[in-house]
Structures are given as structure tokens and as C-alpha cells.
Design a protein around this motif. Sequence first.
Motif, PDB file in Angstrom:
ATOM      1  N   THR A  66     -60.029 -76.925  68.520  1.00 59.87           N
ATOM      2  CA  THR A  66     -61.027 -76.231  67.708  1.00 59.87           C
ATOM      3  C   THR A  66     -62.010 -75.485  68.593  1.00 59.87           C
ATOM      4  N   HIS A  67     -62.270 -74.235  68.218  1.00 66.29           N
ATOM      5  CA  HIS A  67     -63.227 -73.388  68.936  1.00 66.29           C
ATOM      6  C   HIS A  67     -64.418 -73.112  68.033  1.00 66.29           C
ATOM      7  N   TYR A  68     -65.616 -73.413  68.544  1.00 67.23           N
ATOM      8  CA  TYR A  68     -66.857 -73.079  67.856  1.00 67.23           C
ATOM      9  C   TYR A  68     -67.498 -71.898  68.590  1.00 67.23           C
ATOM     10  N   PRO A  69     -67.258 -70.657  68.114  1.00 69.20           N
ATOM     11  CA  PRO A  69     -67.799 -69.491  68.816  1.00 69.20           C
ATOM     12  C   PRO A  69     -69.327 -69.492  68.853  1.00 69.20           C
ATOM     13  N   LEU A  70     -69.870 -68.752  69.812  1.00 72.17           N
ATOM     14  CA  LEU A  70     -71.306 -68.555  69.860  1.00 72.17           C
ATOM     15  C   LEU A  70     -71.766 -67.777  68.628  1.00 72.17           C
ATOM     16  N   GLY A  71     -73.032 -67.908  68.301  1.00 68.33           N
ATOM     17  CA  GLY A  71     -73.594 -67.087  67.242  1.00 68.33           C
ATOM     18  C   GLY A  71     -73.626 -67.722  65.867  1.00 68.33           C
ATOM     19  N   GLY A  72     -73.533 -69.059  65.779  1.00 72.10           N
ATOM     20  CA  GLY A  72     -73.733 -69.693  64.482  1.00 72.10           C
ATOM     21  C   GLY A  72     -72.575 -70.480  63.910  1.00 72.10           C
ATOM     22  N   SER A  73     -71.531 -70.759  64.688  1.00 73.42           N
ATOM     23  CA  SER A  73     -70.437 -71.590  64.166  1.00 73.42           C
ATOM     24  C   SER A  73     -70.926 -73.019  63.980  1.00 73.42           C
ATOM     25  N   PHE A  74     -70.333 -73.739  63.034  1.00 72.93           N
ATOM     26  CA  PHE A  74     -70.779 -75.090  62.722  1.00 72.93           C
ATOM     27  C   PHE A  74     -69.785 -75.755  61.777  1.00 72.93           C
ATOM     28  N   PHE A  75     -70.032 -77.031  61.475  1.00 72.51           N
ATOM     29  CA  PHE A  75     -69.268 -77.781  60.473  1.00 72.51           C
ATOM     30  C   PHE A  75     -70.284 -78.685  59.776  1.00 72.51           C
ATOM     31  N   GLY A  76     -70.469 -78.492  58.480  1.00 73.08           N
ATOM     32  CA  GLY A  76     -71.472 -79.225  57.734  1.00 73.08           C
ATOM     33  C   GLY A  76     -71.183 -80.714  57.633  1.00 73.08           C
ATOM     34  N   ARG A  77     -72.194 -81.457  57.254  1.00 70.22           N
ATOM     35  CA  ARG A  77     -72.097 -82.916  57.131  1.00 70.22           C
ATOM     36  C   ARG A  77     -70.945 -83.288  56.193  1.00 70.22           C
ATOM     37  N   HIS A  78     -70.083 -84.202  56.672  1.00 72.24           N
ATOM     38  CA  HIS A  78     -68.929 -84.621  55.883  1.00 72.24           C
ATOM     39  C   HIS A  78     -68.544 -86.037  56.307  1.00 72.24           C
ATOM     40  N   PRO A 112     -69.929 -76.861  54.284  1.00 73.55           N
ATOM     41  CA  PRO A 112     -69.664 -75.517  54.788  1.00 73.55           C
ATOM     42  C   PRO A 112     -69.044 -75.568  56.183  1.00 73.55           C
ATOM     43  N   GLN A 113     -68.204 -74.563  56.486  1.00 75.53           N
ATOM     44  CA  GLN A 113     -67.486 -74.540  57.757  1.00 75.53           C
ATOM     45  C   GLN A 113     -67.467 -73.125  58.323  1.00 75.53           C
ATOM     46  N   LEU A 114     -67.580 -73.023  59.627  1.00 77.75           N
ATOM     47  CA  LEU A 114     -67.407 -71.747  60.319  1.00 77.75           C
ATOM     48  C   LEU A 114     -66.917 -72.061  61.731  1.00 77.75           C
ATOM     49  N   PHE A 115     -65.597 -72.024  61.921  1.00 78.44           N
ATOM     50  CA  PHE A 115     -65.019 -72.276  63.239  1.00 78.44           C
ATOM     51  C   PHE A 115     -63.570 -71.803  63.236  1.00 78.44           C
ATOM     52  N   HIS A 116     -62.971 -71.719  64.418  1.00 83.70           N
ATOM     53  CA  HIS A 116     -61.578 -71.289  64.579  1.00 83.70           C
ATOM     54  C   HIS A 116     -60.737 -72.527  64.887  1.00 83.70           C
ATOM     55  N   ASP A 117     -59.839 -72.834  63.985  1.00 83.19           N
ATOM     56  CA  ASP A 117     -59.062 -74.066  64.028  1.00 83.19           C
ATOM     57  C   ASP A 117     -57.623 -73.757  64.420  1.00 83.19           C
ATOM     58  N   HIS A 118     -57.083 -74.514  65.373  1.00 82.85           N
ATOM     59  CA  HIS A 118     -55.679 -74.400  65.787  1.00 82.85           C
ATOM     60  C   HIS A 118     -55.042 -75.764  65.558  1.00 82.85           C
ATOM     61  N   THR A 119     -54.099 -75.839  64.624  1.00 81.18           N
ATOM     62  CA  THR A 119     -53.518 -77.117  64.222  1.00 81.18           C
ATOM     63  C   THR A 119     -52.030 -77.141  64.550  1.00 81.18           C
ATOM     64  N   PHE A 120     -51.592 -78.214  65.213  1.00 77.12           N
ATOM     65  CA  PHE A 120     -50.218 -78.306  65.700  1.00 77.12           C
ATOM     66  C   PHE A 120     -49.513 -79.516  65.081  1.00 77.12           C
ATOM     67  N   ASP A 121     -49.345 -79.469  63.759  1.00 78.88           N
ATOM     68  CA  ASP A 121     -48.614 -80.544  63.079  1.00 78.88           C
ATOM     69  C   ASP A 121     -47.185 -80.643  63.608  1.00 78.88           C
ATOM     70  N   ALA A 122     -46.572 -79.495  63.896  1.00 74.14           N
ATOM     71  CA  ALA A 122     -45.205 -79.459  64.410  1.00 74.14           C
ATOM     72  C   ALA A 122     -45.219 -79.239  65.923  1.00 74.14           C
TER      73      ALA A 122
END
Length: 274
Positions: free
Chosen positions: A148-160, A91-101
Motif C-alpha cells: 500500500t502506498h500513501y501518497p503525499l498531499g492528504g492520503s489516509f484511511f479513516g477509523r475502522h 473514508p479512504q484515499l490510498f493506492h492499493d496493490h493486492t496480490f491474492d494470486a
Amino acid sequence: MKEAAKYLIKVDAEFRDGQIVPEISYDDVMRLVNEPNIVIVKTGIPSELLTKVIEGTRQWAAQTPLAEGPDTFDNNQHKQRLHIAKIQQAPQLFHDHTFDAIVELESTFKQTLLSVFDPMRNFWNSLTSNDEAFGIRKGEPYFHPQVTHYPLGGSFFGRHWHPLNPQKVGMILALNQYGKDYTSGGTGYVINNHIVETEGYHDLGDMILFRYDLPHWVSPSSFADRFNWDDPAGRWVSILPFYDPWATPAEKNEPQGWKTQIQSARNSPSKATV
């Protein structure tokens, strides 16, 4: 160099002419990673550069529509990730900014990002004996710079987990300060059935290094805070994955071979082999 906790080692470094220069050799840093340990490199990158990355990313995101479709891996995008990964069931809950280009970004913002990502790229090249540049190369591995931004209030990234190659060593650079800008949430790992938590150890400008095939996760931010996608408060990090997005993904089941690989690395000569 000092041991901060079991399997957690801090290594001092200088930021010299735009380069992260560790107090020990790159080979020794890689050996520590492969033993395995979680290595925290105190990069010395000036805090104003890190703050500019956050501010520039927020300004860019405010002018760029959210991506909602499947990732194409050939553009610059930001996405509010709220789902469960199909293969790994993480499970994932975060704001991702990806700059491939990244090379196609507007000049000022590109230079802001490169002030941090170029030192990270050069450090990774030195660790892995590569000479990779930024740029999209379909059919081959390439860099995927992310903020990557993990906002307050419960953002996370599950075991992977990830395949060890071609990345070899994962990198997580702290863009803001634990205890000041956020007070909960950190990356955790499993080493020899021991849980290693980096929350409270990962300070502004520190870069975590880890064997890329270690199971890991990002612990939730405190639910005592109200979640808000638009609030910049919370944990900010930059990471620099290197992979071919069209190659075979990680296995559905958590790999067990990494224990054997780690044992082999521990018994190898001082220069790490991966």
C-alpha cells in the motif's frame, strides 16, 4: 524489549535464514499484543529487499491497468482507492496493490515479493499456531498480500475495525523510512480510551503488530505537499491480511466487545488465548 510510549513496545529481532526471529518467544510476543499493546518488531529485514518490493511493485503497476470494478479477491490488481466504505463508513484515499494470486506472478517479481511476504507469513504462522500457505481457497480464509502506498498531499484511511478472527493479529511492515522518505502519516489505535499513534516510531523494516479488533486508522499525509497518484514519494507498507472475503463482514457499528475481550486476555495466564 522496551516500552517506547504508553501501550507501545519495541521488540528486537534477527533476520536469520529468511526468518524473523524475535528476542522473546512467539508466545510472549502474542501475549504482549493481547494485553493489549502495539508491538513494533524490529525485523532486521535488509533495506535492499524492502526497496526492491517498492520498485518492483511500481514497475508491475506501470504495466498493469488500474482495477476499477468491485474486488474479486481472485487476482492480482492495483486500485486507487478514493471512496467511503459502505459498511463501516470509513473514508479512504490510498493506492492499493493486492496480490491474492501471488503464486501466479512472473517469477522475478514473485520472488521479490516473497522475500518479504514469506517471512511475514511464517511469523504470523508462528504467532497464531497455524501452518497456512499462499493460495486462493474460496469458502475458506486465505492470505491477501498487499503493498500500500500513501501518497503525499492528504492520503489516509479513516477509523475502522475488523473481526478478531481468523486474523487475530494485524501486521504492518514499513517499506521505507519516516523522516526521510515521508514526514507525516502513521497508523493510530485506541486502547482503553487512550490514543496510540505510531507516527515517528515506525522505522524502515519495523513491523507493527496489533490485536485485529482494535479500532485503528492511518493519519493523513501533510496537505502542504501537492497530491499526485504517480509520485512515488510517501509512505509504503506491506500488510498480510488473512480472511474469507465471502464471510460475514465487520459490523456496521464499532464493536464494544473488544474491551471485555482485552480484559479477559490481560487476566489470562502468560500464554495468550484468543
